[in-house]
Design a protein around this motif. Structure first.
Motif, PDB file in Angstrom:
ATOM      1  N   VAL A  95      36.466 -20.904  34.718  1.00 47.38           N
ATOM      2  CA  VAL A  95      37.193 -21.360  35.904  1.00 47.38           C
ATOM      3  C   VAL A  95      38.424 -22.130  35.435  1.00 47.38           C
ATOM      4  O   VAL A  95      38.317 -23.047  34.613  1.00 47.38           O
ATOM      5  N   VAL A  96      39.588 -21.759  35.964  1.00 48.35           N
ATOM      6  CA  VAL A  96      40.854 -22.388  35.594  1.00 48.35           C
ATOM      7  C   VAL A  96      41.464 -23.002  36.842  1.00 48.35           C
ATOM      8  O   VAL A  96      41.610 -22.323  37.865  1.00 48.35           O
ATOM      9  N   ALA A  97      41.819 -24.287  36.785  1.00 50.10           N
ATOM     10  CA  ALA A  97      42.523 -24.946  37.888  1.00 50.10           C
ATOM     11  C   ALA A  97      44.002 -25.019  37.536  1.00 50.10           C
ATOM     12  O   ALA A  97      44.370 -25.523  36.468  1.00 50.10           O
ATOM     13  N   ALA A  98      44.850 -24.498  38.408  1.00 53.00           N
ATOM     14  CA  ALA A  98      46.301 -24.556  38.233  1.00 53.00           C
ATOM     15  C   ALA A  98      46.833 -25.629  39.180  1.00 53.00           C
ATOM     16  O   ALA A  98      46.799 -25.465  40.398  1.00 53.00           O
ATOM     17  N   VAL A  99      47.302 -26.741  38.620  1.00 56.08           N
ATOM     18  CA  VAL A  99      47.626 -27.927  39.412  1.00 56.08           C
ATOM     19  C   VAL A  99      49.124 -28.161  39.467  1.00 56.08           C
ATOM     20  O   VAL A  99      49.791 -28.277  38.432  1.00 56.08           O
ATOM     21  N   HIS A 100      49.638 -28.233  40.688  1.00 61.22           N
ATOM     22  CA  HIS A 100      51.014 -28.658  40.925  1.00 61.22           C
ATOM     23  C   HIS A 100      50.984 -29.678  42.058  1.00 61.22           C
ATOM     24  O   HIS A 100      50.048 -29.711  42.854  1.00 61.22           O
ATOM     25  N   GLY A 101      51.960 -30.523  42.128  1.00 57.38           N
ATOM     26  CA  GLY A 101      51.987 -31.514  43.199  1.00 57.38           C
ATOM     27  C   GLY A 101      50.790 -32.454  43.112  1.00 57.38           C
ATOM     28  O   GLY A 101      50.280 -32.751  42.042  1.00 57.38           O
ATOM     29  N   HIS A 102      50.339 -32.918  44.291  1.00 55.15           N
ATOM     30  CA  HIS A 102      49.260 -33.908  44.329  1.00 55.15           C
ATOM     31  C   HIS A 102      47.944 -33.335  43.821  1.00 55.15           C
ATOM     32  O   HIS A 102      47.556 -32.222  44.163  1.00 55.15           O
ATOM     33  N   CYS A 103      47.235 -34.179  43.031  1.00 54.63           N
ATOM     34  CA  CYS A 103      45.856 -33.897  42.631  1.00 54.63           C
ATOM     35  C   CYS A 103      45.155 -35.248  42.579  1.00 54.63           C
ATOM     36  O   CYS A 103      45.027 -35.858  41.517  1.00 54.63           O
ATOM     37  N   TYR A 104      44.712 -35.713  43.742  1.00 55.27           N
ATOM     38  CA  TYR A 104      44.224 -37.080  43.899  1.00 55.27           C
ATOM     39  C   TYR A 104      42.735 -37.098  44.244  1.00 55.27           C
ATOM     40  O   TYR A 104      42.244 -36.258  45.005  1.00 55.27           O
ATOM     41  N   LEU A 112      38.407 -31.146  38.046  1.00 54.95           N
ATOM     42  CA  LEU A 112      37.588 -31.458  36.880  1.00 54.95           C
ATOM     43  C   LEU A 112      36.383 -30.543  36.745  1.00 54.95           C
ATOM     44  O   LEU A 112      35.783 -30.452  35.673  1.00 54.95           O
ATOM     45  N   ALA A 113      36.015 -29.856  37.818  1.00 58.37           N
ATOM     46  CA  ALA A 113      34.917 -28.890  37.739  1.00 58.37           C
ATOM     47  C   ALA A 113      35.340 -27.620  37.016  1.00 58.37           C
ATOM     48  O   ALA A 113      34.492 -26.821  36.628  1.00 58.37           O
ATOM     49  N   ALA A 114      36.640 -27.431  36.827  1.00 62.79           N
ATOM     50  CA  ALA A 114      37.136 -26.252  36.130  1.00 62.79           C
ATOM     51  C   ALA A 114      36.969 -26.413  34.627  1.00 62.79           C
ATOM     52  O   ALA A 114      36.917 -27.520  34.100  1.00 62.79           O
ATOM     53  N   ASP A 115      36.899 -25.281  33.928  1.00 59.81           N
ATOM     54  CA  ASP A 115      36.809 -25.314  32.474  1.00 59.81           C
ATOM     55  C   ASP A 115      38.149 -25.688  31.848  1.00 59.81           C
ATOM     56  O   ASP A 115      38.190 -26.375  30.830  1.00 59.81           O
ATOM     57  N   LEU A 116      39.226 -25.222  32.444  1.00 57.76           N
ATOM     58  CA  LEU A 116      40.576 -25.534  31.986  1.00 57.76           C
ATOM     59  C   LEU A 116      41.387 -26.076  33.158  1.00 57.76           C
ATOM     60  O   LEU A 116      41.241 -25.601  34.286  1.00 57.76           O
ATOM     61  N   ILE A 117      42.244 -27.056  32.888  1.00 56.95           N
ATOM     62  CA  ILE A 117      43.207 -27.532  33.873  1.00 56.95           C
ATOM     63  C   ILE A 117      44.603 -27.274  33.316  1.00 56.95           C
ATOM     64  O   ILE A 117      44.947 -27.764  32.230  1.00 56.95           O
ATOM     65  N   LEU A 118      45.390 -26.492  34.033  1.00 59.54           N
ATOM     66  CA  LEU A 118      46.769 -26.209  33.663  1.00 59.54           C
ATOM     67  C   LEU A 118      47.675 -26.937  34.638  1.00 59.54           C
ATOM     68  O   LEU A 118      47.473 -26.862  35.846  1.00 59.54           O
ATOM     69  N   ALA A 119      48.668 -27.645  34.127  1.00 63.26           N
ATOM     70  CA  ALA A 119      49.486 -28.508  34.975  1.00 63.26           C
ATOM     71  C   ALA A 119      50.945 -28.082  34.954  1.00 63.26           C
ATOM     72  O   ALA A 119      51.488 -27.685  33.913  1.00 63.26           O
ATOM     73  N   ALA A 120      51.582 -28.200  36.113  1.00 60.14           N
ATOM     74  CA  ALA A 120      53.034 -28.125  36.204  1.00 60.14           C
ATOM     75  C   ALA A 120      53.600 -29.523  35.993  1.00 60.14           C
ATOM     76  O   ALA A 120      52.906 -30.529  36.176  1.00 60.14           O
ATOM     77  N   SER A 176      47.310 -27.918  29.253  1.00 56.41           N
ATOM     78  CA  SER A 176      48.710 -27.609  28.988  1.00 56.41           C
ATOM     79  C   SER A 176      49.547 -28.021  30.185  1.00 56.41           C
ATOM     80  O   SER A 176      49.024 -28.165  31.302  1.00 56.41           O
ATOM     81  N   CYS A 177      50.849 -28.185  29.960  1.00 58.06           N
ATOM     82  CA  CYS A 177      51.786 -28.505  31.034  1.00 58.06           C
ATOM     83  C   CYS A 177      53.065 -27.720  30.807  1.00 58.06           C
ATOM     84  O   CYS A 177      53.555 -27.619  29.677  1.00 58.06           O
ATOM     85  N   TRP A 178      53.594 -27.172  31.880  1.00 63.00           N
ATOM     86  CA  TRP A 178      54.830 -26.391  31.802  1.00 63.00           C
ATOM     87  C   TRP A 178      55.823 -26.862  32.861  1.00 63.00           C
ATOM     88  O   TRP A 178      55.421 -27.415  33.897  1.00 63.00           O
ATOM     89  N   ALA A 179      57.083 -26.602  32.611  1.00 68.01           N
ATOM     90  CA  ALA A 179      58.104 -26.820  33.622  1.00 68.01           C
ATOM     91  C   ALA A 179      57.773 -25.995  34.851  1.00 68.01           C
ATOM     92  O   ALA A 179      57.206 -24.897  34.746  1.00 68.01           O
ATOM     93  N   ASP A 180      58.120 -26.508  36.020  1.00 65.87           N
ATOM     94  CA  ASP A 180      57.743 -25.833  37.260  1.00 65.87           C
ATOM     95  C   ASP A 180      58.206 -24.385  37.309  1.00 65.87           C
ATOM     96  O   ASP A 180      57.479 -23.505  37.779  1.00 65.87           O
ATOM     97  N   GLY A 181      59.395 -24.125  36.807  1.00 70.63           N
ATOM     98  CA  GLY A 181      59.926 -22.772  36.859  1.00 70.63           C
ATOM     99  C   GLY A 181      59.172 -21.789  35.990  1.00 70.63           C
ATOM    100  O   GLY A 181      59.211 -20.580  36.248  1.00 70.63           O
ATOM    101  N   ALA A 182      58.495 -22.289  34.963  1.00 71.71           N
ATOM    102  CA  ALA A 182      57.733 -21.429  34.060  1.00 71.71           C
ATOM    103  C   ALA A 182      56.238 -21.453  34.353  1.00 71.71           C
ATOM    104  O   ALA A 182      55.464 -20.715  33.732  1.00 71.71           O
ATOM    105  N   PHE A 183      55.821 -22.281  35.318  1.00 70.01           N
ATOM    106  CA  PHE A 183      54.392 -22.549  35.518  1.00 70.01           C
ATOM    107  C   PHE A 183      53.621 -21.312  35.934  1.00 70.01           C
ATOM    108  O   PHE A 183      52.602 -20.965  35.312  1.00 70.01           O
ATOM    109  N   ASP A 184      54.049 -20.626  36.972  1.00 70.68           N
ATOM    110  CA  ASP A 184      53.290 -19.483  37.466  1.00 70.68           C
ATOM    111  C   ASP A 184      53.138 -18.407  36.390  1.00 70.68           C
ATOM    112  O   ASP A 184      52.062 -17.818  36.235  1.00 70.68           O
TER     113      ASP A 184
END
Length: 245
Positions: A95-104, A112-120, A176-184
């Motif tokens: 399970v991969v969580a792709a996080v942009h904007g709020h994650c509160y 946190l239930a995901a195996d990987l968290i990818l951030a913008a 990992s974290c990427w610039a918003d334009g490269a995130f998707d």
């Protein structure tokens, strides 16, 4: 409007929280839909090799819907939301969580239930339970320290401070974290690499990790020897392709 959308494509199932006008604040009906999707995915190991969890609009998830709580919204059973999050974490597929904007708060517990968290870079992570005199019941006190260490988890939980995507990557909260334009594009590349590898191996790896989470090294190694599935049913074809160059 479907509160949690499901899209299946080429072995990847994408679940999208879909209350963009509320920054995907979580309600009981959303959890009910999520639970049904998770149950269906758990039974579909032949057709689903990876799960991607996202949020529609400007945010991943701003947390539990405080307005719904104030209005008296009640779950259908005690600890309903916590159980759904645990079922998500227990999926046999990665399970991969792709996080942009709020994650509160509750949104962070969901991620946190995901195996990987990818951030913008636009991602903003925070545990704001203390701001509302609430205590975590969806896994924050257990999963956050396991991601970032006890001292850093205490800092985040006691201060409620907001962390950027880059900060989350630096502390190990995000992989990992990427610039918003490269995130998707980066998210797509990551999940496709997961899907392209052996689904048998992914399921076995998740099982081995889960079953030995609290074991000593000696006991964990013994468990691996006793319970590893060795070669999967797709091994012969994969090795043959390697031999052909």
């Amino acid at each position: 409007m479907t509160l949690v959308r499901r899209l299946d494509e080429g072995g990847l199932t994408t679940l999208t929280l879909n209350r963009p006008e509320k920054h995907n604040a979580l309600t009981v009906p959303m959890f009910a839909l999520l639970r049904q999707h998770v149950a269906d995915i758990a039974a579909a190991t032949d057709t689903v090799g990876c799960v991607l969890l996202r949020g529609a609009g400007r945010s991943f998830c701003s947390g539990n819907d405080l307005a719904a709580i104030a209005a008296g919204e009640q779950p259908p059973e005690p600890h309903f939301q916590a159980r759904v999050i645990e079922e998500l974490a227990a999926l046999p597929q990665p399970v991969v969580a792709a996080v942009h904007g709020h994650c509160y708060a509750g949104g962070l517990e969901l991620a946190l239930a995901a195996d990987l968290i990818l951030a913008a870079e636009s991602a903003r992570f925070a545990d704001v339970h203390a701001a509302w005199a609430m205590t975590p019941v969806w896994g924050m006190s257990q999963r956050l320290p396991r991601r970032v260490g006890a001292a850093k988890a205490k800092e985040l939980m006691f201060t409620g401070r907001v962390c950027t995507g880059r900060e989350a990557e630096a502390m190990g909260l995000a992989n990992s974290c990427w610039a918003d334009g490269a995130f998707d594009g980066a998210v797509e590349e990551t999940v496709r690499r997961i899907v392209d590898n052996s689904w048998f191996t992914h399921r076995m790896t998740k099982r081995l990790l889960a079953e030995t989470e609290t074991a000593t090294l000696r006991d964990g190694l013994a468990y691996e020897l006793a319970h590893s599935g060795a070669l999967g049913p797709d091994a012969a074809d994969r090795l043959a392709r390697f031999g052909r160059g």
